[in-house]
Design a protein around this motif. Structure first.
Motif, short mmCIF file in Angstrom:
data_model
loop_
_atom_site.label_atom_id
_atom_site.label_comp_id
_atom_site.label_asym_id
_atom_site.label_seq_id
_atom_site.Cartn_x
_atom_site.Cartn_y
_atom_site.Cartn_z
N ILE A 26 -16.16 43.21 0.18
CA ILE A 26 -15.69 41.85 1.69
C ILE A 26 -14.38 42.17 0.87
CG2 ILE A 26 -15.33 39.32 1.95
CD1 ILE A 26 -18.52 38.98 1.51
N VAL A 27 -13.54 42.45 1.59
CA VAL A 27 -12.11 41.91 1.02
C VAL A 27 -11.61 41.14 1.91
CG1 VAL A 27 -9.86 43.20 0.37
CG2 VAL A 27 -12.07 44.95 0.92
N VAL A 28 -10.18 39.84 0.93
CA VAL A 28 -9.94 38.65 1.73
C VAL A 28 -8.62 38.67 1.67
CG1 VAL A 28 -9.75 35.96 1.47
CG2 VAL A 28 -12.37 37.76 1.49
N GLY A 29 -7.95 38.46 2.35
CA GLY A 29 -6.11 39.16 2.02
C GLY A 29 -6.15 37.42 1.88
N GLY A 30 -6.15 36.74 1.60
CA GLY A 30 -6.17 35.10 1.05
C GLY A 30 -7.70 34.73 0.22
N ALA A 31 -6.81 33.39 -0.43
CA ALA A 31 -8.45 32.76 -1.27
C ALA A 31 -9.58 32.35 -0.46
CB ALA A 31 -7.14 31.85 -1.76
N SER A 32 -10.56 31.37 -1.44
CA SER A 32 -11.49 31.25 -1.19
C SER A 32 -11.98 29.53 -1.26
CB SER A 32 -12.39 31.87 -1.79
OG SER A 32 -12.84 31.60 -3.51
N GLN A 33 -12.82 28.95 -1.05
CA GLN A 33 -13.02 27.90 -1.65
C GLN A 33 -13.90 28.20 -2.56
OE1 GLN A 33 -11.41 24.97 -0.98
NE2 GLN A 33 -10.79 25.12 1.49
N ILE A 92 -11.16 51.65 -7.34
CA ILE A 92 -12.72 51.11 -6.43
C ILE A 92 -11.60 50.30 -5.24
CG2 ILE A 92 -13.75 49.15 -6.26
CD1 ILE A 92 -15.71 50.41 -8.70
N LEU A 93 -10.09 49.43 -6.48
CA LEU A 93 -9.78 48.60 -5.75
C LEU A 93 -8.47 49.45 -4.58
CD1 LEU A 93 -8.15 46.09 -8.81
CD2 LEU A 93 -9.55 45.37 -6.58
N GLY A 94 -7.76 49.92 -5.10
CA GLY A 94 -7.14 51.48 -4.04
C GLY A 94 -7.80 51.16 -3.36
N ASP A 95 -8.50 51.87 -3.11
CA ASP A 95 -9.39 52.61 -1.84
C ASP A 95 -9.51 51.46 -1.19
OD1 ASP A 95 -10.18 55.01 -2.80
OD2 ASP A 95 -11.61 54.91 -4.20
N CYS A 96 -10.09 50.31 -1.52
CA CYS A 96 -10.76 49.30 -0.81
C CYS A 96 -8.94 48.87 -0.04
CB CYS A 96 -11.19 48.35 -1.53
SG CYS A 96 -13.24 48.64 -1.75
N ILE A 97 -8.23 48.66 -1.10
CA ILE A 97 -6.86 47.95 -0.47
C ILE A 97 -6.44 48.48 0.79
CG2 ILE A 97 -4.81 47.05 -0.74
CD1 ILE A 97 -6.09 46.24 -3.75
N SER A 98 -6.61 49.86 0.20
CA SER A 98 -6.09 50.95 1.54
C SER A 98 -6.85 50.52 2.38
CB SER A 98 -6.05 52.34 0.96
OG SER A 98 -5.53 52.99 1.81
N ASP A 99 -7.99 50.54 2.61
CA ASP A 99 -8.45 49.96 4.34
C ASP A 99 -7.91 48.91 4.45
OD1 ASP A 99 -10.12 52.28 3.80
OD2 ASP A 99 -11.62 51.79 2.65
N ASP A 131 2.84 46.64 0.98
CA ASP A 131 2.74 47.81 0.20
C ASP A 131 2.02 47.73 -0.90
OD1 ASP A 131 5.38 49.51 -0.87
OD2 ASP A 131 4.54 48.72 -2.39
N MET A 132 1.22 49.23 -0.53
CA MET A 132 0.22 49.22 -2.14
C MET A 132 -0.06 48.94 -2.87
SD MET A 132 -2.73 50.65 -2.20
CE MET A 132 -3.92 51.34 -1.11
N ASP A 133 1.27 49.75 -3.09
CA ASP A 133 2.25 49.56 -4.89
C ASP A 133 2.68 48.06 -5.63
OD1 ASP A 133 1.59 52.23 -5.32
OD2 ASP A 133 3.90 52.99 -4.67
N TYR A 134 2.48 47.32 -4.08
CA TYR A 134 2.96 46.44 -4.76
C TYR A 134 1.93 44.59 -4.79
CZ TYR A 134 3.88 41.12 -3.86
OH TYR A 134 4.05 39.79 -3.58
N VAL A 135 0.94 45.70 -4.06
CA VAL A 135 -0.13 44.80 -4.31
C VAL A 135 -1.15 45.40 -5.19
CG1 VAL A 135 -2.76 44.39 -3.32
CG2 VAL A 135 0.19 44.78 -1.66
N LEU A 136 -1.33 46.08 -5.77
CA LEU A 136 -2.26 46.88 -6.93
C LEU A 136 -1.34 46.30 -8.69
CD1 LEU A 136 -3.00 50.44 -5.89
CD2 LEU A 136 -4.56 48.63 -6.50
#
Length: 264
Positions: A152-159, A221-228, A239-244
């Protein structure tokens, strides 16, 4: 399908592989029965317009032939979207209600909005991408099954209660829109990993959770999932680099049997 189209005027056929349905006056059972018939007829894609609260969309679509199709939804699907999903792809242009991907086996669900409570509950395979936030108890009892590892990849946050009783899989929160304020994260967690972009305090997690920094294998793992994730939401222009390069926190279980002393 031609006879069915004559009986149900809400259907429009674009070509031999794609069909469109106006769901504005359809009940849950009627819509899901129609989706199954469409799949068995060999269509590869169905577009649903004016969806408003119909439940279980994507359920009952298993077939011995392992047929797979894409369901594109305009509107707000009801509870248990993609429950028991088996290999299909669901794309929602909007928000989704509770139980997205409940016990899904394989496939993919993409939400161009936010998702409600218990997103990914008992999920044991496949992937869910949510552009916005998720509500309470996301990834509840999420588990791995054989060689399958749900994501599960979520752009925001969770409760609160993210990853409660989590037994396997990967959850990633990018925190693109607000700080992580959820409490009771990982209550009873005994498998899998939660990656959160940003700081998480000891007071936010259950005592069964270990807080650490991701290592090199975690970053892969993060790189692969965030790329998707970036590929599925190009309008975010991430931007991938910014997120990572953000401050990442890894949450993992301290024990595979957090309640062992209660029962042994």
């Amino acid at each position: 399908m031609d006879e069915l189209q004559m009986e149900i005027p809400c259907i429009r056929t674009f070509n031999e592989s794609m069909i469109e349905i106006d769901a504005s006056h359809m009940e849950t059972r009627e819509l899901n029965n129609l989706l199954r018939e469409i799949m068995l007829c060999g269509y590869e894609k169905v577009v649903l317009r004016n969806v408003c609260g119909q439940r279980y969309i994507g359920t009952r679509l298993y077939s011995p032939q392992r047929r797979v199709m894409t369901i594109e939804i305009y509107g707000t699907p009801g509870n248990d979207l993609g429950a028991f999903l088996f290999g299909h792809r669901i794309l929602v242009h909007g928000n989704a209600q509770d139980g997205v991907g409940n016990t899904m086996e394989s496939g993919e669900i993409v939400i161009n909005g936010r998702a409600g409570d218990v997103t990914g509950m008992s999920m044991r395979g496949g992937r869910i991408f949510v552009k916005g936030d998720v509500s309470y108890r996301a990834a509840l009892h999420m588990k791995e099954h054989g060689l399958k590892k749900p994501v599960i990849v979520v752009g925001g946050a969770s409760q609160d209660f993210l990853g409660e009783y989590m037994a396997g899989g990967i959850v990633i929160l990018l925190g693109l829109y607000r700080a992580h304020t959820a409490r009771f994260i990982g209550s009873g967690m005994h498998g899998g990993a939660i990656y959160i972009r940003g700081e998480v305090g000891e007071e936010q997690v259950d005592s069964s959770v270990l807080i650490s920094r991701p290592d090199e294998s975690d970053m892969e793992i993060l790189g692969d999932c965030i790329s998707d994730f970036i590929e599925r939401f190009p309008d975010l222009s991430l931007d991938m680099d910014y997120v990572l390069e953000g401050d990442w926190t890894k949450l993992s279980p301290r024990s595979s049997r957090p309640y062992g002393k209660l029962y042994a």
